[in-house]
Design a protein around this motif. Structure first.
Motif, PDB file in Angstrom:
ATOM      1  N   ALA A  35       0.623  -1.207  -0.232  1.00 59.63           N
ATOM      2  CA  ALA A  35       0.492   0.208   0.049  1.00 59.63           C
ATOM      3  C   ALA A  35       0.770   1.306  -0.107  1.00 59.63           C
ATOM      4  CB  ALA A  35      -0.581   0.002   1.366  1.00 59.63           C
ATOM      5  N   ARG A  93      17.414   4.081   4.858  1.00 55.53           N
ATOM      6  CA  ARG A  93      17.258   4.759   6.019  1.00 55.53           C
ATOM      7  C   ARG A  93      17.637   4.591   6.884  1.00 55.53           C
ATOM      8  NH1 ARG A  93      13.205   4.259   8.913  1.00 55.53           N
ATOM      9  NH2 ARG A  93      11.256   3.417   8.525  1.00 55.53           N
ATOM     10  N   ARG A 146      13.449   4.798  12.846  1.00 55.87           N
ATOM     11  CA  ARG A 146      12.985   6.172  13.819  1.00 55.87           C
ATOM     12  C   ARG A 146      12.136   6.044  14.439  1.00 55.87           C
ATOM     13  NH1 ARG A 146       9.287   7.294   8.180  1.00 55.87           N
ATOM     14  NH2 ARG A 146       8.149   5.109   8.777  1.00 55.87           N
ATOM     15  N   GLU A 157      14.677  -2.016  -4.239  1.00 61.73           N
ATOM     16  CA  GLU A 157      14.000  -1.066  -4.711  1.00 61.73           C
ATOM     17  C   GLU A 157      14.548   0.480  -4.224  1.00 61.73           C
ATOM     18  OE1 GLU A 157       9.793  -1.334  -5.076  1.00 61.73           O
ATOM     19  OE2 GLU A 157       9.804   0.296  -5.170  1.00 61.73           O
ATOM     20  N   TYR A 162      12.810   5.681  -2.019  1.00 60.00           N
ATOM     21  CA  TYR A 162      12.590   7.614  -2.308  1.00 60.00           C
ATOM     22  C   TYR A 162      13.990   7.523  -2.642  1.00 60.00           C
ATOM     23  CZ  TYR A 162       8.772   6.320   0.377  1.00 60.00           C
ATOM     24  OH  TYR A 162       7.104   6.117   0.986  1.00 60.00           O
ATOM     25  N   TYR A 209      15.515  -0.123  -0.125  1.00 59.52           N
ATOM     26  CA  TYR A 209      14.571  -1.090   0.838  1.00 59.52           C
ATOM     27  C   TYR A 209      15.145  -2.157  -0.018  1.00 59.52           C
ATOM     28  CZ  TYR A 209      11.724   2.563   2.803  1.00 59.52           C
ATOM     29  OH  TYR A 209      11.987   4.210   3.521  1.00 59.52           O
ATOM     30  N   ASP A 258       6.237  -1.992  -0.195  1.00 64.48           N
ATOM     31  CA  ASP A 258       5.731  -1.377  -1.207  1.00 64.48           C
ATOM     32  C   ASP A 258       4.977  -1.456  -2.436  1.00 64.48           C
ATOM     33  OD1 ASP A 258       7.918  -1.340  -3.454  1.00 64.48           O
ATOM     34  OD2 ASP A 258       8.289   0.705  -4.074  1.00 64.48           O
ATOM     35  N   ARG A 293       6.493  11.089  -0.416  1.00 66.91           N
ATOM     36  CA  ARG A 293       6.161  10.387  -0.050  1.00 66.91           C
ATOM     37  C   ARG A 293       4.549  10.573  -0.555  1.00 66.91           C
ATOM     38  NH1 ARG A 293       7.509   6.982   4.258  1.00 66.91           N
ATOM     39  NH2 ARG A 293       9.586   7.287   4.467  1.00 66.91           N
TER      40      ARG A 293
HETATM   41  P1  5GP Z   1       8.963   3.494   5.662  1.00 71.68           P
HETATM   42  O1  5GP Z   1       9.980   4.483   5.359  1.00 71.68           O
HETATM   43  O2  5GP Z   1       7.478   3.980   5.697  1.00 71.68           O
HETATM   44  O3  5GP Z   1       9.694   2.267   6.774  1.00 71.68           O
HETATM   45  O4  5GP Z   1       8.690   2.316   3.626  1.00 71.68           O
HETATM   46  C1  5GP Z   1       8.939   2.863   2.761  1.00 71.68           C
HETATM   47  C2  5GP Z   1       7.909   2.318   1.667  1.00 71.68           C
HETATM   48  O5  5GP Z   1       9.412   0.972   1.614  1.00 71.68           O
HETATM   49  C3  5GP Z   1       6.871   1.529   2.226  1.00 71.68           C
HETATM   50  O6  5GP Z   1       5.748   1.303   1.411  1.00 71.68           O
HETATM   51  C4  5GP Z   1       7.428   0.435   2.954  1.00 71.68           C
HETATM   52  O7  5GP Z   1       6.237  -1.038   2.706  1.00 71.68           O
HETATM   53  C5  5GP Z   1       8.830   0.164   1.661  1.00 71.68           C
HETATM   54  N1  5GP Z   1       8.942  -1.292   1.552  1.00 71.68           N
HETATM   55  C6  5GP Z   1       9.414  -1.758   3.135  1.00 71.68           C
HETATM   56  N2  5GP Z   1      10.241  -3.023   3.008  1.00 71.68           N
HETATM   57  C7  5GP Z   1      10.467  -2.680   2.037  1.00 71.68           C
HETATM   58  C8  5GP Z   1      10.982  -3.741   1.095  1.00 71.68           C
HETATM   59  O8  5GP Z   1      12.145  -4.316   1.352  1.00 71.68           O
HETATM   60  N3  5GP Z   1      11.081  -3.982  -0.593  1.00 71.68           N
HETATM   61  C9  5GP Z   1      10.355  -2.644  -0.591  1.00 71.68           C
HETATM   62  N4  5GP Z   1      10.387  -2.831  -2.694  1.00 71.68           N
HETATM   63  N5  5GP Z   1      10.008  -1.558   0.126  1.00 71.68           N
HETATM   64  C10 5GP Z   1       9.946  -1.945   1.024  1.00 71.68           C
END
Ligand code: 5GP
Length: 189
Positions: A11, A40, A43, A73, A76, A81, A103, A149
C-alpha cells in the motif's frame, strides 16, 4: 514445512498496512515478519533487526552485487529497501509463513515470483486526502520527504487492481477482522 507461504501487504505509505501486519502477527503464531534491509535512518522507536536491518548504502549495494535480494528498490531518492533471500529462508526453516510490509512494486514482484504460493493484498486508504493527513500527522518526516511520499502514494493507488485482493482500510477494526479472515483462509488451503 520445506516451503511456507508468503502473505504480502502492500500500500502507499500511511494506508495502515504496518498496523494491520502487526495485528496479524499477534493473532497468528505461524506468521513471521520479513525484516527488510534499508539504507534509511531508524525512526522513533524502531529497532535494528526487528523493524528493519538498517545498513549503509555501501553494504546494501554490496548485497545487490552478490544477488542477496529477492527484490529491492530505491523506494525514495537515495533510499533503498530490499527483501533478503536469507530472510525468507530463515522463516521457512522455522516452519512459518512469511508476512511482508512492502511497497507496491516490490509486492507485485514477489507475487510474480511466487505465484500461487503468495497472497498479495493491497491496503486501500479512504482517500488520498486522508493518507496525506496521516503522513503529515506522523511528524517524523521533513516537508521535502513528505512531498516525495505524497507523490509516490498518488501513483501507487492506481496499482490496486493488480493485486489478488483489495482490503479497504476505512475503519481499522473492520480491516483487521477482514485481514484475519483472508490470512486464515489462505494458510489453511
Ligand atoms: P518506511 O520508510 O515508511 O518504513 O517505508 C517506505 C516504503 O518502503 C513502505 O511502503 C514500505 O512498505 C516499503 N518497504 C519496506 N521494506 C521494503 C522492501 O524490502 N522492499 C520494497 N520494495 N519496499 C519496502
Amino acid at each position: 514445512m520445506i516451503q511456507g507461504k508468503l502473505i504480502i501487504f502492500s500500500a502507499p505509505s500511511g494506508a495502515g498496512k504496518t498496523t494491520i501486519v502487526k495485528h496479524l502477527l499477534k493473532k497468528f503464531p505461524l506468521l513471521s515478519f520479513s525484516i527488510s534491509a534499508t539504507t534509511r535512518e531508524s525512526r522513533g522507536d524502531e529497532e535494528h533487526e526487528k523493524d528493519y536491518y538498517f545498513i549503509s548504502q555501501e553494504a546494501f549495494l554490496h548485497k545487490v552485487s552478490h544477488h542477496e535480494f529477492v527484490e529491492f528498490e530505491e523506494v525514495y531518492k537515495g533510499t533503498f529497501y530490499g527483501t533478503l533471500r536469507s530472510e525468507i529462508q530463515r522463516i521457512w526453516n522455522e516452519g512459518k509463513h512469511v508476512i511482508f510490509d512492502i511497497d507496491v512494486e516490490g509486492g507485485l514482484r514477489l507475487k510474480r515470483k511466487y505465484e500461487e504460493n503468495a497472497l498479495a493484498i493491497f491496503v486501500q486508504p479512504p482517500s488520498l486526502e486522508v493518507l496525506k493527513e496521516r503522513l503529515s500527522g506522523r511528524g517524523t518526516d521533513s516537508q521535502e520527504k513528505l512531498q516525495e511520499r505524497f507523490i509516490k502514494a498518488e501513483k501507487e493507488l492506481k496499482y490496486a487492481d493488480k493485486f489478488d485482493v483489495v482490503l479497504k482500510n476505512f475503519d481499522l477494526e473492520t480491516a483487521c477482522k477482514e485481514a484475519e479472515k483472508l490470512v486464515s483462509d489462505f494458510i489453511s488451503k
